[in-house]
Motif scaffolding. Structure first.
Motif, PDB file in Angstrom:
ATOM      1  N   LEU A 114       0.849  -1.035   0.087  1.00 13.28           N
ATOM      2  CA  LEU A 114      -0.240  -0.053   0.133  1.00 13.28           C
ATOM      3  C   LEU A 114       1.096   1.200   0.326  1.00 13.28           C
ATOM      4  O   LEU A 114       0.770   2.233  -0.832  1.00 13.28           O
ATOM      5  CB  LEU A 114      -0.935   0.225   1.427  1.00 13.28           C
ATOM      6  N   VAL A 115       2.017   1.139   1.294  1.00 13.45           N
ATOM      7  CA  VAL A 115       3.124   2.568   0.967  1.00 13.45           C
ATOM      8  C   VAL A 115       3.570   2.220   0.146  1.00 13.45           C
ATOM      9  O   VAL A 115       4.821   3.249   0.245  1.00 13.45           O
ATOM     10  CB  VAL A 115       3.217   2.651   2.267  1.00 13.45           C
ATOM     11  N   GLY A 116       3.744   1.439  -0.791  1.00 10.92           N
ATOM     12  CA  GLY A 116       5.105   1.315  -1.869  1.00 10.92           C
ATOM     13  C   GLY A 116       6.618   0.642  -1.967  1.00 10.92           C
ATOM     14  O   GLY A 116       7.582   1.210  -2.388  1.00 10.92           O
ATOM     15  N   LEU A 117       6.221   0.196  -0.625  1.00 10.59           N
ATOM     16  CA  LEU A 117       7.416  -0.401  -0.147  1.00 10.59           C
ATOM     17  C   LEU A 117       7.584  -1.752  -0.575  1.00 10.59           C
ATOM     18  O   LEU A 117       8.442  -2.677   0.066  1.00 10.59           O
ATOM     19  CB  LEU A 117       7.447  -0.118   0.980  1.00 10.59           C
ATOM     20  N   GLY A 118       6.453  -2.591  -1.436  1.00 12.77           N
ATOM     21  CA  GLY A 118       6.810  -4.149  -1.442  1.00 12.77           C
ATOM     22  C   GLY A 118       7.332  -5.030  -1.592  1.00 12.77           C
ATOM     23  O   GLY A 118       8.142  -5.782  -1.102  1.00 12.77           O
ATOM     24  N   GLU A 119       8.379  -4.373  -2.786  1.00 11.90           N
ATOM     25  CA  GLU A 119      10.311  -4.453  -3.030  1.00 11.90           C
ATOM     26  C   GLU A 119      10.697  -4.241  -1.764  1.00 11.90           C
ATOM     27  O   GLU A 119      12.159  -4.743  -2.238  1.00 11.90           O
ATOM     28  CB  GLU A 119      10.270  -4.068  -4.427  1.00 11.90           C
ATOM     29  N   ALA A 120      10.752  -3.327  -0.971  1.00 13.74           N
ATOM     30  CA  ALA A 120      12.207  -3.143  -0.017  1.00 13.74           C
ATOM     31  C   ALA A 120      11.972  -3.475   0.895  1.00 13.74           C
ATOM     32  O   ALA A 120      12.299  -3.066   2.441  1.00 13.74           O
ATOM     33  CB  ALA A 120      11.698  -1.653  -0.011  1.00 13.74           C
ATOM     34  N   GLY A 121      10.599  -4.312   0.809  1.00  9.88           N
ATOM     35  CA  GLY A 121      10.542  -5.000   2.427  1.00  9.88           C
ATOM     36  C   GLY A 121      11.263  -5.409   3.441  1.00  9.88           C
ATOM     37  O   GLY A 121      11.737  -6.097   4.892  1.00  9.88           O
ATOM     38  N   ARG A 122      12.510  -6.212   2.624  1.00  7.43           N
ATOM     39  CA  ARG A 122      13.934  -7.377   2.708  1.00  7.43           C
ATOM     40  C   ARG A 122      15.159  -6.181   3.066  1.00  7.43           C
ATOM     41  O   ARG A 122      16.065  -6.619   3.977  1.00  7.43           O
ATOM     42  CB  ARG A 122      13.917  -8.207   2.259  1.00  7.43           C
ATOM     43  N   GLN A 123      14.979  -5.265   2.472  1.00  7.19           N
ATOM     44  CA  GLN A 123      16.169  -4.006   3.312  1.00  7.19           C
ATOM     45  C   GLN A 123      15.593  -3.279   4.238  1.00  7.19           C
ATOM     46  O   GLN A 123      14.913  -3.169   4.398  1.00  7.19           O
ATOM     47  CB  GLN A 123      15.626  -2.448   2.280  1.00  7.19           C
ATOM     48  N   ARG A 124      17.378  -3.333   4.908  1.00  6.03           N
ATOM     49  CA  ARG A 124      17.865  -2.391   6.322  1.00  6.03           C
ATOM     50  C   ARG A 124      17.601  -1.173   5.618  1.00  6.03           C
ATOM     51  O   ARG A 124      17.044   0.115   4.925  1.00  6.03           O
ATOM     52  CB  ARG A 124      18.584  -2.461   6.189  1.00  6.03           C
ATOM     53  N   VAL A 125      16.521  -0.456   7.211  1.00  8.49           N
ATOM     54  CA  VAL A 125      15.772   1.044   6.931  1.00  8.49           C
ATOM     55  C   VAL A 125      17.310   1.935   6.676  1.00  8.49           C
ATOM     56  O   VAL A 125      16.271   2.294   6.518  1.00  8.49           O
ATOM     57  CB  VAL A 125      15.148   1.151   8.432  1.00  8.49           C
ATOM     58  N   GLY A 126      18.216   1.739   7.353  1.00  8.86           N
ATOM     59  CA  GLY A 126      19.191   2.427   7.569  1.00  8.86           C
ATOM     60  C   GLY A 126      19.491   2.787   6.154  1.00  8.86           C
ATOM     61  O   GLY A 126      20.228   3.776   5.769  1.00  8.86           O
ATOM     62  N   ALA A 127      19.894   2.467   5.000  1.00  5.93           N
ATOM     63  CA  ALA A 127      19.968   2.629   3.722  1.00  5.93           C
ATOM     64  C   ALA A 127      18.583   3.036   3.262  1.00  5.93           C
ATOM     65  O   ALA A 127      18.765   3.274   2.274  1.00  5.93           O
ATOM     66  CB  ALA A 127      19.862   0.997   3.135  1.00  5.93           C
ATOM     67  N   PHE A 128      17.090   3.313   4.073  1.00  8.72           N
ATOM     68  CA  PHE A 128      16.084   4.036   3.486  1.00  8.72           C
ATOM     69  C   PHE A 128      16.682   5.365   3.089  1.00  8.72           C
ATOM     70  O   PHE A 128      17.246   5.983   4.012  1.00  8.72           O
ATOM     71  CB  PHE A 128      14.616   3.836   4.368  1.00  8.72           C
ATOM     72  N   SER A 129      15.882   6.420   1.715  1.00 16.04           N
ATOM     73  CA  SER A 129      15.511   7.958   1.637  1.00 16.04           C
ATOM     74  C   SER A 129      14.697   7.830   3.153  1.00 16.04           C
ATOM     75  O   SER A 129      14.172   6.991   3.123  1.00 16.04           O
ATOM     76  CB  SER A 129      15.324   8.600   0.189  1.00 16.04           C
ATOM     77  N   LEU A 130      14.773   9.025   2.732  1.00 17.00           N
ATOM     78  CA  LEU A 130      13.775   9.914   4.090  1.00 17.00           C
ATOM     79  C   LEU A 130      12.514   9.676   3.402  1.00 17.00           C
ATOM     80  O   LEU A 130      11.344   9.030   4.505  1.00 17.00           O
ATOM     81  CB  LEU A 130      13.990  11.914   4.450  1.00 17.00           C
ATOM     82  N   GLY A 131      11.981   9.873   2.336  1.00 18.00           N
ATOM     83  CA  GLY A 131      10.785   9.754   1.813  1.00 18.00           C
ATOM     84  C   GLY A 131       9.993   8.011   1.879  1.00 18.00           C
ATOM     85  O   GLY A 131       9.618   8.163   2.206  1.00 18.00           O
TER      86      GLY A 131
END
Length: 233
Positions: A114-131
């Motif tokens: 729903l929030v557009g992170l379907g393919e990022a669920g297994r990624q570590r949050v530290g690598a996320f952009s602010l958006g």
């Protein structure tokens, strides 16, 4: 419904919030406006039981947040999208929150989509952009399918497409009958998103009214806001 009644929070001789009272009704988006240091974040923290008032009270559906059982199923909040353990994967973060409130983990996959992170669920949050962190924070806010939502600057870090997406999502949540309180400095966005406005300055209530009554024809929300803040000063 969220109610703030005679709320005051003092830090020494200074009042961050000063005898503030307002109600946030369900079924609409209420914009929470004020200049830096007006007391918006302090008010939200008190509503969420993260800070104690000097006097007065804040309730959600008639009771203090601290007394709610499984609070994420009643109130969802996004105050600081960066306040997430960077070593955790996005899915792990949501799973941990779900476990603390007895929420089925089966909701997590759908919320990430729903929030557009379907393919990022297994990624570590530290690598996320602010958006991306904002989107994850929104997923956490919706995790318990709450009746009330409190969002502090939820558009930070979002690109124009993300801002439009957030606007549509908030409108759909309010249309479902939820109580939605949004703090933002983006006047042009509040002008097309909010139905009702609560404006504060120096911790005091300056306006509590419908958007259509606050902004006169031929004037912008920014112009009217600056007039109100200037008069109060």
């Amino acid at each position: 419904m969220i109610e703030v009644i005679g709320l005051t929070r003092r830090f020494g001789r200074s009042a961050a919030v000063d005898d503030l009272s307002f109600t946030v009704a369900p079924g609409k988006i209420t914009g929470f406006l004020g200049p830096n240091g007006a007391g918006k974040t302090t008010t939200m923290r008190i509503i969420l039981g993260l800070d104690r008032p000097t006097s007065g009270r804040a309730t959600v559906n008639g009771v203090p947040y601290r007394t709610l059982a499984r609070p994420l199923t009643h109130v969802g909040a996004l105050l600081d999208a960066s306040a997430v353990q960077g070593g955790r994967r996005a899915e792990q973060h949501l799973r941990w929150l779900a476990r603390t409130n007895g929420i089925p983990s089966t909701r997590i996959g759908g919320l990430l989509e729903l929030v557009g992170l379907g393919e990022a669920g297994r990624q570590r949050v530290g690598a996320f952009s602010l958006g991306m962190k904002q989107r994850l924070g929104l997923a956490a806010t919706l995790l318990g399918d709450p009746e009330a939502l409190l969002l502090d600057e939820p558009l930070n870090g979002l690109d124009p497409e993300g801002i439009r997406w957030m606007r549509g999502l908030l409108k759909s949540l309010a249309a479902e009958g939820r109580t939605v309180l949004v703090s933002s400095h983006l006047m042009h966005e509040m002008a097309v998103t909010a139905d009702h406005l609560i404006v504060i300055g120096r911790g005091r209530l300056l306006a509590d009214t419908e958007m259509t009554r606050f902004v006169r024809p031929g004037r912008s929300l920014e112009d009217t806001f600056m007039d109100v803040i200037g008069s109060a000063s």
